[in-house]
Design a protein around this motif. Structure first.
Motif, PDB file in Angstrom:
ATOM      1  N   UNK A   1      61.889 -12.310   8.408  1.00 13.81           N
ATOM      2  CA  UNK A   1      60.446 -12.141   9.146  1.00 13.81           C
ATOM      3  C   UNK A   1      59.423 -10.978   8.984  1.00 13.81           C
ATOM      4  N   UNK A   2      58.366 -11.113   9.326  1.00 14.21           N
ATOM      5  CA  UNK A   2      57.507 -10.173   9.582  1.00 14.21           C
ATOM      6  C   UNK A   2      57.066  -9.743  10.931  1.00 14.21           C
ATOM      7  N   UNK A   3      57.148  -8.459  11.094  1.00 12.77           N
ATOM      8  CA  UNK A   3      56.903  -7.862  12.604  1.00 12.77           C
ATOM      9  C   UNK A   3      55.785  -7.040  12.740  1.00 12.77           C
ATOM     10  N   UNK A   4      55.008  -7.194  13.778  1.00 14.29           N
ATOM     11  CA  UNK A   4      53.718  -6.288  13.967  1.00 14.29           C
ATOM     12  C   UNK A   4      53.865  -5.065  14.833  1.00 14.29           C
ATOM     13  N   UNK A   5      52.893  -4.209  14.749  1.00 10.58           N
ATOM     14  CA  UNK A   5      52.798  -2.961  15.395  1.00 10.58           C
ATOM     15  C   UNK A   5      51.789  -3.313  16.625  1.00 10.58           C
TER      16      UNK A   5
ATOM     17  N   UNK B   1      47.182  -1.457   2.930  1.00 10.17           N
ATOM     18  CA  UNK B   1      46.648  -2.509   4.165  1.00 10.17           C
ATOM     19  C   UNK B   1      45.551  -3.224   3.590  1.00 10.17           C
ATOM     20  N   UNK B   2      44.785  -2.653   2.409  1.00 17.69           N
ATOM     21  CA  UNK B   2      43.748  -3.348   2.012  1.00 17.69           C
ATOM     22  C   UNK B   2      44.108  -4.590   0.830  1.00 17.69           C
ATOM     23  N   UNK B   3      45.438  -4.443   0.442  1.00 22.03           N
ATOM     24  CA  UNK B   3      45.795  -5.270  -0.487  1.00 22.03           C
ATOM     25  C   UNK B   3      45.306  -6.711  -0.268  1.00 22.03           C
ATOM     26  N   UNK B   4      45.105  -7.286  -1.687  1.00 19.56           N
ATOM     27  CA  UNK B   4      44.839  -8.838  -1.648  1.00 19.56           C
ATOM     28  C   UNK B   4      46.132  -9.601  -1.419  1.00 19.56           C
ATOM     29  N   UNK B   5      45.955 -10.848  -1.341  1.00 19.79           N
ATOM     30  CA  UNK B   5      47.175 -11.703  -1.034  1.00 19.79           C
ATOM     31  C   UNK B   5      48.007 -11.904  -2.489  1.00 19.79           C
ATOM     32  N   UNK B   6      47.351 -11.900  -3.336  1.00 21.65           N
ATOM     33  CA  UNK B   6      48.126 -11.974  -4.576  1.00 21.65           C
ATOM     34  C   UNK B   6      48.766 -10.452  -4.887  1.00 21.65           C
ATOM     35  N   UNK B   7      48.266  -9.480  -4.572  1.00 25.33           N
ATOM     36  CA  UNK B   7      48.831  -8.311  -4.615  1.00 25.33           C
ATOM     37  C   UNK B   7      50.137  -8.237  -3.794  1.00 25.33           C
ATOM     38  N   UNK B   8      49.920  -8.682  -2.512  1.00 20.17           N
ATOM     39  CA  UNK B   8      51.146  -8.559  -1.520  1.00 20.17           C
ATOM     40  C   UNK B   8      52.286  -9.571  -2.059  1.00 20.17           C
ATOM     41  N   UNK B   9      51.916 -10.831  -2.476  1.00 16.70           N
ATOM     42  CA  UNK B   9      52.694 -11.734  -3.072  1.00 16.70           C
ATOM     43  C   UNK B   9      53.707 -11.172  -4.197  1.00 16.70           C
ATOM     44  N   UNK B  10      52.835 -10.369  -4.971  1.00 15.12           N
ATOM     45  CA  UNK B  10      53.563  -9.823  -6.167  1.00 15.12           C
ATOM     46  C   UNK B  10      54.658  -8.845  -5.976  1.00 15.12           C
TER      47      UNK B  10
ATOM     48  N   UNK C   1      50.596  -4.043  10.319  1.00 13.32           N
ATOM     49  CA  UNK C   1      49.944  -3.283  11.434  1.00 13.32           C
ATOM     50  C   UNK C   1      49.452  -4.262  12.334  1.00 13.32           C
ATOM     51  N   UNK C   2      48.667  -5.353  11.791  1.00 13.54           N
ATOM     52  CA  UNK C   2      48.080  -6.267  12.502  1.00 13.54           C
ATOM     53  C   UNK C   2      48.555  -7.574  12.351  1.00 13.54           C
ATOM     54  N   UNK C   3      48.307  -8.581  13.228  1.00 14.09           N
ATOM     55  CA  UNK C   3      48.678 -10.130  12.895  1.00 14.09           C
ATOM     56  C   UNK C   3      47.985 -10.616  11.648  1.00 14.09           C
ATOM     57  N   UNK C   4      46.971 -10.085  11.053  1.00  9.50           N
ATOM     58  CA  UNK C   4      46.441 -10.368   9.812  1.00  9.50           C
ATOM     59  C   UNK C   4      47.466 -10.004   8.632  1.00  9.50           C
ATOM     60  N   UNK C   5      47.896  -8.706   8.924  1.00  9.00           N
ATOM     61  CA  UNK C   5      48.871  -8.264   7.881  1.00  9.00           C
ATOM     62  C   UNK C   5      50.131  -9.199   7.929  1.00  9.00           C
ATOM     63  N   UNK C   6      50.579  -9.389   9.248  1.00  9.59           N
ATOM     64  CA  UNK C   6      51.854 -10.336   9.518  1.00  9.59           C
ATOM     65  C   UNK C   6      51.789 -11.426   8.600  1.00  9.59           C
ATOM     66  N   UNK C   7      50.540 -12.212   8.740  1.00  7.43           N
ATOM     67  CA  UNK C   7      50.219 -13.383   8.240  1.00  7.43           C
ATOM     68  C   UNK C   7      50.421 -13.331   6.616  1.00  7.43           C
TER      69      UNK C   7
END
Length: 609
Positions: free
Chosen positions: A148-152, A105-114, A127-133
């Motif tokens: 798509x991405x779905x939130x808890x 959950x603490x991953x940076x945008x570049x890590x998520x993209x990769x 988990x949150x709307x920020x994660x979904x974004x």
């Protein structure tokens, strides 16, 4: 001894894939409480969830995955803090025939993209709307069709219940057909390593890896993991250890509660009263340090010191009994232990909920004296060792056979070999077959064994003793080869030191950086009547406080006394670092040594002026 093996205790016959664990448990004990789920915060009341309820929720979400377009073998990413919905999404993905890709959950945008791009993720759960974004942005950059991405987060749009509603027309027969598609040798998850020494690698773990570990470990630790017990999981579920533990508990009927914020653990233990906990060594250090601080506040530091020495002696006595040695009666020790139990030990057990029978420590080296201390106060610590590539535990001490200073023998179905260079090699049911990128396999295997990159030895009983990381070895200008682990671990036993980093590659002598624990340092400074400003920017800042240096000099001197002269540190710098910076510290709280040395290059050079 250069090789040690433990035969398997469980057969995988009759299991097609991981989902059979839940199917079997739901059939055997549908009304047994499998989970406890909190309300809006950790102080709210906890609601029981039965195995049947959990299974129904898993199946409903799996139908939603299928209805949205997920096909067998498609990757689904989960990026969220540790919480009940993580467990639902994990099992639901497998019921839908998908492959799970956990993202810290603490991953940076570049890590998520990769990760999204490399794994070819088709759908994501945040988990949150920020994660979904973050997940939506990463999915938008892929060329494949995504869903798509779905939130808890129940208060947001695009929630898991919304996803469930898409699956109402998927029949039970369709779901069952999809659930049964994966075989033991199909991929179950792709876990990206946190990369302390290099770029993250996608570790492909199969259903066989998980089944083998879950069934064999459950059999080996039946005394601890059973229907009468319960635990609290607060380690990141993106880590394979926490997910493996969750599956073991689920299959064995052990009740689980999740906590997303580790700082709330102590406050909830009195309510949840777990029988078993999994922690990293730093948690145990903080429990001991908090007790010492409380004793000091009551002007009982001298009494506490005697209580610690008594606990250590009692722990050694218990270990000798475990080893089958004859123990002479020591009435004085017995009386001292009884006295300190009433004064200190019982209160410490109460802080942990009052029912903890065992603690499992992993993720980093555990100081032998810390293990003996907890054994002495009545809470034995089982130290184990494993990696993502071994589907978590590779070795582990067992109840009644704990040897402090070792990480135990190979667990059932696994083999450990020590190479001529002293590297720990692994083979067996939990060991993966290779990385997602075949190029990463080069040099990772030898003679069918996985190269862990860790140094170690086997004692006469076949128990593994870890001695450091192969890549962390230091060669001084005098040609001395130094393994820094023992020295670093000794210094890190001081509560003020979060990380100790020995340096000296190509230098005439050894030095070190001592990275402060902000919370403990603040408490120490307050007690000393002084002020030490914490770091407020992503750098490494030297701290020059004479009293603090004098305090830490004692820790350095004690560590130096444990090692040979050539392994002793002559000079050290005390530094603050941003321990929330994921460029510096991995999600599992391991320090990225190369990054530290790069950022602190000037400070290190000053140690050799």
């Amino acid at each position: 001894m250069i090789e040690s093996s433990t035969p398997p205790l469980a057969s995988l016959d009759g299991y097609r894939n991981i989902t059979d664990l839940l199917v079997a448990r739901a059939a055997a004990a549908p009304d047994h409480v499998a989970f406890e789920v909190s309300g809006a915060d950790a102080t709210a009341s906890w609601r029981p969830i039965t195995t049947r309820e959990f299974s129904d929720q898993v199946r409903a979400l799996a139908k939603g995955f299928i209805a949205r377009g997920i096909r067998a073998g498609d990757p689904i990413a989960i990026m969220a803090p540790t919480r009940y919905e993580w467990a639902v999404a994990d099992l639901a993905a497998w019921f839908a025939g998908a492959v799970v890709v956990p993202i810290y959950e603490t991953s940076s945008p570049s890590q998520v993209n990769a990760i999204i791009a490399d794994a070819g993720v088709r759908l994501a759960v945040g988990g949150t709307v920020d994660h979904v974004a973050l997940l939506d942005a990463a999915l938008a950059q892929t060329d494949d069709e995504t869903f798509g991405a779905w939130t808890m987060d129940a208060a947001a749009s695009g929630t898991l219940p919304d996803l469930v509603s898409h699956g109402v027309d998927v029949t039970d027969e369709e779901l069952e057909a999809r659930r049964a598609l994966a075989t033991q040798d199909d991929p179950a998850t792709i876990v990206y390593t946190s990369g302390t020494t290099g770029e993250p690698k996608g570790v492909v773990l199969t259903h066989r890896n998980f089944l083998g570990q879950v069934l064999n470990i459950a059999a080996a630790y039946r005394e601890i993991v059973n229907e009468d017990g319960n635990t609290v999981i607060f380690l990141p579920l993106a880590h394979v250890l926490a997910r493996g533990l969750q599956l073991i508990c689920l299959a064995s009927g052990m009740r689980i509660a999740h906590l997303s914020d580790p700082s709330t653990v102590v406050a909830t233990l009195d309510t949840l009263r777990p029988t078993f906990l999994v922690v990293v060594p730093r948690v145990l250090q903080k429990i001991q340090a908090a007790a010492a601080d409380k004793a000091a506040a009551m002007h009982l530091s001298g009494v506490w010191a005697k209580a610690v020495s008594t606990a250590l002696a009692w722990g050694r006595r218990e270990e000798r009994i475990d080893a089958g040695r004859r123990i002479s009666k020591d009435l004085g020790l017995t009386l001292r232990h009884r006295f300190f139990d009433a004064l200190f030990y019982r209160r410490l057990r109460t802080v942990m909920g009052g029912r903890v029978g065992y603690i499992l420590s992993g993720g980093a080296a555990l100081d032998a004296d810390l293990s003996l201390f907890f054994r002495g106060i009545g809470v034995p610590v089982i130290e184990g060792y494993g990696l993502t590539e071994t589907t978590a535990p590779l070795t582990g001490n067992l109840p009644g056979r704990i040897a402090s200073g070792t990480v135990g023998p190979p667990l059932p179905g696994l083999t450990v070999r020590i190479s001529e260079e002293g590297e720990v090699l692994a083979r067996g049911v939990g060991v993966f077959d290779g990385y997602r990128n075949p190029a990463h396999d080069e040099g990772s295997f030898v003679d069918g064994f996985f190269r862990t990159g860790d140094l170690g030895r086997l004692d006469p009983q076949g128990r593994l003793v870890l001695e450091g990381r192969l890549k962390d070895v230091i060669v001084t200008s005098n040609g001395k080869t130094i393994v820094p682990t023992r020295w670093e671990s000794a210094v890190e036993a001081d509560p003020l030191v979060s990380h100790a980093v020995m340096v000296g590659e190509g230098k005439p002598y050894l030095s070190a950086l001592l990275v402060l624990d902000p919370e403990q340092t603040l408490a120490w400074a307050t007690a000393q009547g002084t002020s030490i400003p914490a770091v407020t920017q992503p750098d490494i800042r030297e701290v020059n406080d004479p009293a603090l240096r004098a305090h830490l000099q004692r820790a350095v001197d004690a560590a130096n006394a444990l090692v040979a002269r050539s392994e002793q540190v002559r000079r050290f710098s005390v530094v603050f670092a941003d321990l929330e910076d994921r460029g510096l510290v991995t999600p599992t709280m391991k320090l990225k040594r190369s990054v530290v040395l790069d950022r602190a290059a000037v400070t290190v050079e000053d140690l050799y002026l």
